[in-house]
Design an enzyme around this catalytic site. Structure first.
Site, PDB file in Angstrom:
ATOM      1  N   TRP A 149       0.834  -1.214   0.000  1.00  0.00           N
ATOM      2  CA  TRP A 149       0.000   0.000   0.000  1.00  0.00           C
ATOM      3  C   TRP A 149       0.860   1.252   0.000  1.00  0.00           C
ATOM      4  O   TRP A 149       0.538   2.235  -0.669  1.00  0.00           O
ATOM      5  CB  TRP A 149      -0.978  -0.019   1.174  1.00  0.00           C
ATOM      6  N   ASP A 202      -1.577   6.697   6.403  1.00  0.00           N
ATOM      7  CA  ASP A 202      -2.616   5.765   5.963  1.00  0.00           C
ATOM      8  C   ASP A 202      -2.882   4.809   7.117  1.00  0.00           C
ATOM      9  O   ASP A 202      -2.064   3.943   7.420  1.00  0.00           O
ATOM     10  CB  ASP A 202      -2.121   5.012   4.712  1.00  0.00           C
ATOM     11  N   LYS A 204     -11.947  -1.717   6.737  1.00  0.00           N
ATOM     12  CA  LYS A 204     -11.060  -2.547   7.544  1.00  0.00           C
ATOM     13  C   LYS A 204     -11.469  -2.526   9.022  1.00  0.00           C
ATOM     14  O   LYS A 204     -11.363  -3.529   9.688  1.00  0.00           O
ATOM     15  CB  LYS A 204      -9.603  -2.106   7.420  1.00  0.00           C
TER      16      LYS A 204
HETATM   17  C1  LIG Z   1      -6.935  -1.931   2.076  1.00  0.00           C
HETATM   18  C2  LIG Z   1      -5.924  -0.874   2.198  1.00  0.00           C
HETATM   19  C3  LIG Z   1      -5.823   0.167   1.261  1.00  0.00           C
HETATM   20  C4  LIG Z   1      -6.708   0.245   0.044  1.00  0.00           C
HETATM   21  O1  LIG Z   1      -7.966   0.653   0.421  1.00  0.00           O
HETATM   22  P1  LIG Z   1      -9.129   0.929  -0.642  1.00  0.00           P
HETATM   23  O2  LIG Z   1     -10.164   1.573   0.223  1.00  0.00           O
HETATM   24  O3  LIG Z   1      -9.530  -0.383  -1.210  1.00  0.00           O
HETATM   25  O4  LIG Z   1      -8.609   1.856  -1.679  1.00  0.00           O
HETATM   26  C5  LIG Z   1      -4.874   1.133   1.467  1.00  0.00           C
HETATM   27  N1  LIG Z   1      -4.053   1.100   2.522  1.00  0.00           N
HETATM   28  C6  LIG Z   1      -4.098   0.116   3.438  1.00  0.00           C
HETATM   29  C7  LIG Z   1      -3.147   0.130   4.600  1.00  0.00           C
HETATM   30  C8  LIG Z   1      -5.039  -0.902   3.306  1.00  0.00           C
HETATM   31  O5  LIG Z   1      -5.098  -1.893   4.213  1.00  0.00           O
END
Ligand SMILES: *Cc1c(COP(=O)(O)O)cnc(C)c1O
Length: 356
Positions: A102, A169, A193
């Protein structure tokens, strides 16, 4: 049979959130209308959006500190480019910590906007740890990191103290542990998540860092526009925002982040203790950087996989296979997963040992 959902995302949510969301689809707030058919400008929905934004800030301890919470579209992946669009100056540069897939996607998008400096990377060891001892250039427009690496099962335990804005993030560990969230200037997280269903992204941003890039930003990608329009620039993801609000309310009633953090630590301890004790298994992440959300592990003997897979499936476990870039298994233990579900997995691991 009771299911134990270890999926990495979309993932488990509290049962009461499923029940209340289902009820709201049939009859929202006793209005005789479904949440799916009401106007996003209606009084009832504006109240949902306002409460969700306020509660997100409250749980993070960021109320009255110059932050705004937004519920946007496009997932965390759109934030990979909204962040540089809004924060990287024309001819500027940004610093990134490369801790996995990511982080890499974020770096790729930032390159469309200017220079990216990767301050450190654990790529050579297949991202089994978080690099330390790196320096962040003080003339970068911001520093970007990923608090929890969903795929590799590593988690940042410490964050640098910087003079420049820090962006994080937190998609896969937001609301899971106590941190000094005021250290960060922009936090983003795809809902699916740890907060709600897919379809909305939480962005928490400190207003004072915005409006300085010198770029002309299209409205839909401009945080300033979304703040002015109170997350209603266009039709928001009404249902995902509502379900996220229900999850945040559930968390607040439990006692907030401090309370869930204890549960998350107990779950992670239970599973990692078994991974380390059981001679049939080994963890893939370096111990001091292990994630309390996603535990990645392997069987020492691949030949046992069919037996193990049948055992955990028979126990009602789902979503356990690891990501293809790590292989093996990944147990995602987000906020809504109870300790009892982790005990079921640990029992299956012991059962495999007893049979071998
Ligand atoms: C799942 C995830 C993403 C991607 O998320 P989307 O909402 O599908 O774009 C980005 N960063 C992390 C750390 C993730 O676990």
């Amino acid at each position: 049979m009771k299911k134990h959902n270890y999926s990495a995302g979309p993932c488990i949510l509290p049962q009461e959130v499923f029940e209340k969301s289902a009820q709201a689809i049939l009859n929202f707030n006793d209005s005789g209308l479904s949440i799916l058919e009401i106007s996003h400008r209606s009084k009832d929905f504006v109240a949902v959006m306002d409460e969700a934004r306020a509660l997100a800030l409250e749980l993070l301890g960021l109320q009255g500190k110059g932050f705004h919470a937004l519920f946007l579209h496009g997932g965390a992946s759109l934030e990979f480019l909204m962040v540089p669009y809004n924060l990287m100056k024309v001819n500027g540069k940004a610093a990134y910590l490369d801790t996995g897939t990511w982080a890499n996607s974020a770096i790729k998008e930032a390159k469309h906007f200017g220079e990216t400096v990767v301050v450190a990377s654990s790529k050579a060891e297949n991202y089994n740890h978080i690099p330390t001892g790196y320096t962040v250039p003080s003339d970068a427009d911001y520093f970007h990191c990923t608090s929890n690496n969903t795929i590799f099962g590593t988690q940042m335990k410490e964050f640098p103290n910087l003079e420049i804005p820090m962006v994080c993030d937190m998609s896969s560990d937001i609301f899971s542990r106590s941190l000094d969230f005021s250290k960060f200037d922009l936090i983003y997280a795809g809902a699916q998540k740890n907060m709600g269903p897919a379809g909305t992204t939480l962005v928490v941003v400190k207003e004072e860092i915005l409006g300085k890039s010198g770029r002309t930003i299209p409205n839909m990608l401009d945080y300033v526009q979304h703040i002015e329009k109170e997350s209603m620039y266009n039709t928001p993801a009404v249902f995902p925002v509502y379900a996220s609000l229900l999850t945040l309310q559930w968390l607040k009633n439990l006692g907030g982040i401090a309370a869930i953090e204890k549960v998350n630590e107990a779950k992670a301890n239970l599973l990692y203790t078994e991974i380390d004790r059981n001679p049939l298994f080994k963890g893939t992440a370096v111990a001091e950087f292990r994630s309390n959300m996603n535990a990645t592990f392997l069987l020492n003997d691949e030949a046992l996989a069919p037996t193990f897979d049948k055992l955990w499936k028979d126990a009602g476990i789902s979503g356990l296979p690891g990501h293809r870039s790590v292989g093996g298994y990944r147990a995602s233990m987000y906020n809504a997963m109870p300790l009892e579900s982790v005990q079921v997995l640990v029992n299956v691991m012991k059962e495999l040992e007893a049979r071998s």
